[in-house]
Scaffold this motif. Structure first.
Motif, mmCIF file in Angstrom:
data_model
loop_
_atom_site.group_PDB
_atom_site.id
_atom_site.type_symbol
_atom_site.label_atom_id
_atom_site.label_comp_id
_atom_site.label_asym_id
_atom_site.label_seq_id
_atom_site.Cartn_x
_atom_site.Cartn_y
_atom_site.Cartn_z
ATOM 1 N N ARG A 51 -6.984 -89.310 18.386
ATOM 2 C CA ARG A 51 -7.264 -90.684 18.853
ATOM 3 C C ARG A 51 -8.487 -91.296 18.186
ATOM 4 N N GLN A 55 -8.357 -94.737 16.093
ATOM 5 C CA GLN A 55 -9.227 -95.880 16.371
ATOM 6 C C GLN A 55 -10.029 -96.284 15.132
ATOM 7 N N ASN A 58 -7.718 -98.074 12.780
ATOM 8 C CA ASN A 58 -7.445 -99.422 13.282
ATOM 9 C C ASN A 58 -8.627 -100.349 13.020
ATOM 10 N N ARG A 59 -9.847 -99.838 13.145
ATOM 11 C CA ARG A 59 -11.031 -100.655 12.831
ATOM 12 C C ARG A 59 -11.082 -100.983 11.341
#
Length: 90
Positions: A51, A55, A58-59
């Motif tokens: 995860r 994340q 995704n950033r």
């Protein structure tokens, strides 16, 4: 920094209102680099199990989307300026 003959180079207070072919090629490269980074970050986020890594990817994806959009916005403003001044946009 001095040029031959001891003269200082002339520095323009702002960039010219024209884009050369070299400028356009560099802008195309910047858009391509950002789009490639978006695709790669999205892909790695979709195949990863961690995860924290998801994340982070995704950033990274969002960062390059903002950069891509910023370049397009800047080009749009330039096109509006040229159109308002009666210039030709090719």
């Amino acid at each position: 920094m001095q040029q031959q003959g001891g003269q200082m180079p002339i520095v323009s207070p702002q960039p010219p209102d024209i884009l050369t072919n070299k400028d356009l090629l560099y802008i195309q490269d910047m858009l391509s680099w950002n789009l490639d980074a978006i695709k790669k970050a999205h892909h790695f986020a979709s195949v990863c199990q961690d995860r924290d890594v998801i994340q982070a990817m995704n950033r990274v994806c969002q960062l390059h989307i903002r950069h891509y959009q910023s370049i397009l916005d800047h080009l749009g403003k330039h096109a509006q300026t040229v159109n308002q001044s009666g210039g030709v946009v090719s």
